[in-house]
Design a protein around this motif. Structure first.
Motif, PDB file in Angstrom:
ATOM      1  N   ALA A 339       2.415  12.010   0.743  1.00  0.00           N
ATOM      2  CA  ALA A 339       2.113  10.775   1.458  1.00  0.00           C
ATOM      3  C   ALA A 339       3.145   9.734   1.039  1.00  0.00           C
ATOM      4  O   ALA A 339       3.812   9.893   0.010  1.00  0.00           O
ATOM      5  N   PRO A 340       3.308   8.662   1.820  1.00  0.00           N
ATOM      6  CA  PRO A 340       4.295   7.633   1.462  1.00  0.00           C
ATOM      7  C   PRO A 340       4.073   7.110   0.047  1.00  0.00           C
ATOM      8  O   PRO A 340       2.968   6.756  -0.336  1.00  0.00           O
ATOM      9  N   GLY A 341       5.146   7.084  -0.740  1.00  0.00           N
ATOM     10  CA  GLY A 341       5.028   6.637  -2.121  1.00  0.00           C
ATOM     11  C   GLY A 341       6.280   5.958  -2.634  1.00  0.00           C
ATOM     12  O   GLY A 341       6.427   5.826  -3.850  1.00  0.00           O
ATOM     13  N   ARG A 342       7.142   5.536  -1.762  1.00  0.00           N
ATOM     14  CA  ARG A 342       8.371   4.858  -2.184  1.00  0.00           C
ATOM     15  C   ARG A 342       8.408   3.469  -1.558  1.00  0.00           C
ATOM     16  O   ARG A 342       8.360   3.338  -0.331  1.00  0.00           O
ATOM     17  N   ASP A 343       8.515   2.446  -2.397  1.00  0.00           N
ATOM     18  CA  ASP A 343       8.595   1.056  -1.930  1.00  0.00           C
ATOM     19  C   ASP A 343       7.466   0.744  -0.943  1.00  0.00           C
ATOM     20  O   ASP A 343       7.694   0.345   0.199  1.00  0.00           O
ATOM     21  N   VAL A 344       6.242   0.943  -1.403  1.00  0.00           N
ATOM     22  CA  VAL A 344       5.056   0.686  -0.590  1.00  0.00           C
ATOM     23  C   VAL A 344       4.570  -0.733  -0.885  1.00  0.00           C
ATOM     24  O   VAL A 344       4.333  -1.087  -2.055  1.00  0.00           O
ATOM     25  N   LEU A 345       4.415  -1.542   0.140  1.00  0.00           N
ATOM     26  CA  LEU A 345       3.973  -2.919  -0.061  1.00  0.00           C
ATOM     27  C   LEU A 345       2.488  -2.952  -0.400  1.00  0.00           C
ATOM     28  O   LEU A 345       1.663  -2.363   0.303  1.00  0.00           O
ATOM     29  N   THR A 346       2.157  -3.647  -1.466  1.00  0.00           N
ATOM     30  CA  THR A 346       0.765  -3.737  -1.884  1.00  0.00           C
ATOM     31  C   THR A 346       0.528  -5.038  -2.639  1.00  0.00           C
ATOM     32  O   THR A 346       1.388  -5.918  -2.666  1.00  0.00           O
ATOM     33  N   LEU A 347      -0.647  -5.167  -3.256  1.00  0.00           N
ATOM     34  CA  LEU A 347      -1.028  -6.390  -3.954  1.00  0.00           C
ATOM     35  C   LEU A 347      -0.479  -6.377  -5.373  1.00  0.00           C
ATOM     36  O   LEU A 347      -0.278  -5.335  -5.971  1.00  0.00           O
ATOM     37  N   GLN A 348      -0.294  -7.591  -5.922  1.00  0.00           N
ATOM     38  CA  GLN A 348       0.105  -7.778  -7.306  1.00  0.00           C
ATOM     39  C   GLN A 348      -0.763  -8.881  -7.911  1.00  0.00           C
ATOM     40  O   GLN A 348      -1.249  -9.758  -7.187  1.00  0.00           O
ATOM     41  N   PRO A 349      -0.996  -8.840  -9.227  1.00  0.00           N
ATOM     42  CA  PRO A 349      -1.738  -9.942  -9.864  1.00  0.00           C
ATOM     43  C   PRO A 349      -1.067 -11.281  -9.592  1.00  0.00           C
ATOM     44  O   PRO A 349       0.128 -11.356  -9.307  1.00  0.00           O
ATOM     45  N   GLY A 350      -1.877 -12.328  -9.702  1.00  0.00           N
ATOM     46  CA  GLY A 350      -1.373 -13.660  -9.412  1.00  0.00           C
ATOM     47  C   GLY A 350      -1.403 -13.988  -7.941  1.00  0.00           C
ATOM     48  O   GLY A 350      -0.748 -14.940  -7.496  1.00  0.00           O
ATOM     49  N   GLY A 351      -2.137 -13.199  -7.153  1.00  0.00           N
ATOM     50  CA  GLY A 351      -2.228 -13.450  -5.720  1.00  0.00           C
ATOM     51  C   GLY A 351      -0.961 -13.097  -4.970  1.00  0.00           C
ATOM     52  O   GLY A 351      -0.763 -13.558  -3.843  1.00  0.00           O
ATOM     53  N   ARG A 352      -0.092 -12.245  -5.569  1.00  0.00           N
ATOM     54  CA  ARG A 352       1.194 -11.940  -4.964  1.00  0.00           C
ATOM     55  C   ARG A 352       1.160 -10.596  -4.224  1.00  0.00           C
ATOM     56  O   ARG A 352       0.179  -9.859  -4.261  1.00  0.00           O
ATOM     57  N   TYR A 353       2.294 -10.309  -3.594  1.00  0.00           N
ATOM     58  CA  TYR A 353       2.532  -9.041  -2.913  1.00  0.00           C
ATOM     59  C   TYR A 353       3.897  -8.532  -3.359  1.00  0.00           C
ATOM     60  O   TYR A 353       4.830  -9.316  -3.547  1.00  0.00           O
ATOM     61  N   ASP A 354       4.023  -7.226  -3.528  1.00  0.00           N
ATOM     62  CA  ASP A 354       5.306  -6.666  -3.927  1.00  0.00           C
ATOM     63  C   ASP A 354       5.305  -5.181  -3.594  1.00  0.00           C
ATOM     64  O   ASP A 354       4.276  -4.604  -3.211  1.00  0.00           O
ATOM     65  N   PHE A 355       6.463  -4.546  -3.761  1.00  0.00           N
ATOM     66  CA  PHE A 355       6.592  -3.125  -3.510  1.00  0.00           C
ATOM     67  C   PHE A 355       6.306  -2.339  -4.792  1.00  0.00           C
ATOM     68  O   PHE A 355       6.653  -2.772  -5.890  1.00  0.00           O
TER      69      PHE A 355
END
Length: 421
Positions: A339-355
Motif C-alpha cells: 500500500a502507499p507508504g512513501r511521502d504520505v500526507l498525514t497529521l503531526q503533533p502541534g496541529g500540523r500536517y506533514d509527510f
C-alpha cells in the motif's frame, strides 16, 4: 488503479483479564534497561467465575474475574529464588491460563545464561527476553503544511477512497491502534471519541501528543468534511488508542517492549475491537505471538507493518493469519501486500500536517480499508478479509472482471488484486 478497483469491488459486495501491576519505578527501569529483564510465565489454574452464557466479541469487555492463584504464587516464588530474580511486574493472562512476571536478573548475571536455565526449569511454561520493538516509519524531509490540501493525499486518492466513501465510511467498526501516544485534540481529530489507554507509565494519555501515533491515527480516521486538513480512510470508525510505545530521550526514536505490548494485547482481548493496527515490528516473541493468535482465533483482523527488508518475519508481521503490509516498492515489490507508504500526507503533533514514510503508514491505510469492508459487510471475519485482500490468484483484473467476480463468488470467498498501488 488497482486500489480503486479493489475498494470498489469490496464495498459493492456490501476472555477477561486483570490489569498488570508493577512497583513504582519498575516501568521506567524496564524501558531504560530492557536487556536486564526476562519474561516468565507459569501455569495459573484458576476456575472462571460464573458468567452469562454465550460468547461474542461484544462480551469480551466484561469485568475481570481472575487473580493470581496460590499455586502460581508458590511456583513463582520458587523460580525467583532458584534463579536469583527480582519481580518487576506481574499479571495474570487468563486467556492463556498463565501468570506472567517480568523479572529483573541479578546484576552480575548473564541474561542468556538465566534464560537457558529457565528453559530447563520444569515449572516454567515460557521464558523469553523482554524484547524491544519500534514503529516502522521513516522520517520525511521537513516540509510542513498549515492548511488543508486534499490533492496532496496521493495514497488516499490512489486507493479510490472518495468513491468508496459513497458506500462506507467505517461507521460501526471499532479499530484498536497499538502505538505511541497521539495528539487526539488535533484539529483533524478534535471532537472524535477516542478511548485512550496509557500502558507505558502513569501520565494522562490525553497529554501525550507523540508523533508516530498521531500519524497513524490521522491516516486511519482524520475527520472528513470539516473544512480543514486531510481525510482519513475510515473517518467514522470508532477508535481506541493503546499507548504501548514511547520516545526515548537519548535518540528520539520510539520503542516498545514485550511487557507493554502484552498489556496492550490483553486489553484489546477484553474489548470488542474488530480491527487491530500494529504499525511496529521486532523479533519473534512467544508470549506476544500467543496473545495475537488468540485475537486471530476470535475472527478479528490484525494488520501489521512489514519490516524494512520486506520479509515476513518477527513479531507481528511473521505471525500466520496477520495481514502484513509493505510500502509500495519496498523490497522490490516482493511483499504479498503493498500500500502507499512513501511521502504520505498525514497529521503531526502541534496541529500540523506533514509527510511520513514507511510500512507503518501503509499498514494504517490498510486498517482503514478493512474497516470500510467490515462496515459494508459486517458478516465478514478476519480470515475472509485476509483472503479478499491478498487474493488467492494474485493476478490483475479489469474493473468489469473484478465486479463480475465479486458478484459471482460465494460470501467470504471473493478474490482481489494482491498488489495495492
Amino acid at each position: 488503479m488497482r486500489w480503486a478497483l479493489l475498494v470498489a469491488l469490496l464495498l459493492a459486495l456490501a476472555g477477561c483479564a486483570s490489569a498488570p501491576t508493577a512497583p513504582a519505578g519498575a516501568d521506567a527501569d524496564m524501558q531504560a534497561r530492557s536487556d536486564r529483564f526476562v519474561v516468565v510465565a507459569v501455569a495459573n489454574p484458576l476456575q472462571r467465575l460464573p458468567s452469562r452464557a454465550g460468547t461474542s466479541l461484544s462480551s469480551y469487555g466484561g469485568t475481570p474475574r481472575y487473580t493470581q492463584g496460590e499455586q502460581a504464587a508458590r511456583v513463582l516464588a520458587d523460580v525467583a529464588r532458584r534463579h536469583q530474580l527480582r519481580e518487576a511486574a506481574a499479571w495474570p493472562i487468563p486467556v492463556l491460563g498463565v501468570h506472567c512476571v517480568v523479572f529483573e536478573i541479578a546484576p552480575d548475571a548473564s541474561r542468556d545464561a538465566v534464560l537457558a536455565a529457565l528453559a530447563q526449569d520444569a515449572q516454567v511454561q515460557l521464558a523469553q527476553p523482554l524484547h524491544d520493538f519500534e514503529p516502522l516509519a521513516t522520517d520525511a524531509p521537513g516540509v510542513r503544511y498549515d492548511d488543508p490540501y486534499l490533492p496532496l493525499q496521493q495514497g488516499f486518492l490512489a486507493l479510490g477512497v472518495p468513491q468508496a466513501h459513497r458506500l462506507s465510511t467505517g461507521r460501526g467498526v471499532h479499530i484498536a491502534v497499538i502505538d505511541t501516544g497521539a495528539q487526539t485534540d488535533h484539529p483533524d481529530l478534535n471532537g472524535r471519541a477516542i478511548a485512550l489507554h496509557n500502558l507505558v507509565d502513569e501520565r494522562p494519555a490525553a497529554a501525550l501528543a507523540e508523533r508516530h501515533g498521531t500519524e497513524v491515527l490521522g491516516l486511519i480516521a482524520a475527520t472528513g468534511n470539516n473544512g480543514q486538513g486531510i481525510v482519513g480512510i475510515a473517518p467514522d470508525a470508532r477508535l481506541s488508542l493503546y499507548r504501548a510505545c514511547w520516545y526515548g530521550a537519548a535518540n528520539g526514536r520510539a520503542r516498545c517492549n514485550s511487557f507493554t505490548l502484552a498489556k496492550a494485547l490483553v486489553a484489546v482481548l477484553a474489548s470488542d475491537a474488530r480491527v487491530i493496527n500494529l504499525s511496529l515490528g521486532g523479533p519473534d516473541d512467544p508470549l506476544l505471538t500467543q496473545l495475537l493468535q488468540q485475537l486471530l482465533r476470535q475472527g478479528r483482523s490484525v494488520v501489521a507493518a512489514l519490516p524494512a527488508d520486506g520479509l515476513r518475519r518477527g513479531f507481528p508481521a511473521g505471525v500466520p493469519g496477520v495481514i502484513s503490509v509493505a510500502a509500495t516498492g519496498q523490497a522490490d515489490g516482493a511483499a504479498p501486500l503493498q500500500a502507499p507508504g512513501r511521502d504520505v500526507l498525514t497529521l503531526q503533533p502541534g496541529g500540523r500536517y506533514d509527510f511520513a514514510s514507511g510500512s507503518s503508514m501503509a499498514a494504517a491505510q490498510v486498517s482503514g480499508v478493512v474497516a470500510l469492508m467490515l462496515s459494508a459487510q459486517p458478516a465478514l471475519d478476519g480470515p475472509a478479509i485476509a483472503h479478499l485482500l491478498t487474493g488467492a490468484e494474485g493476478r490483475p483484473w479489469t474493473a468489469q472482471q473484478l465486479l463480475a467476480l465479486g458478484k459471482a463468488a460465494p460470501a467470504g470467498r471473493q478474490t482481489a488484486a494482491h498488489n495495492f498501488r
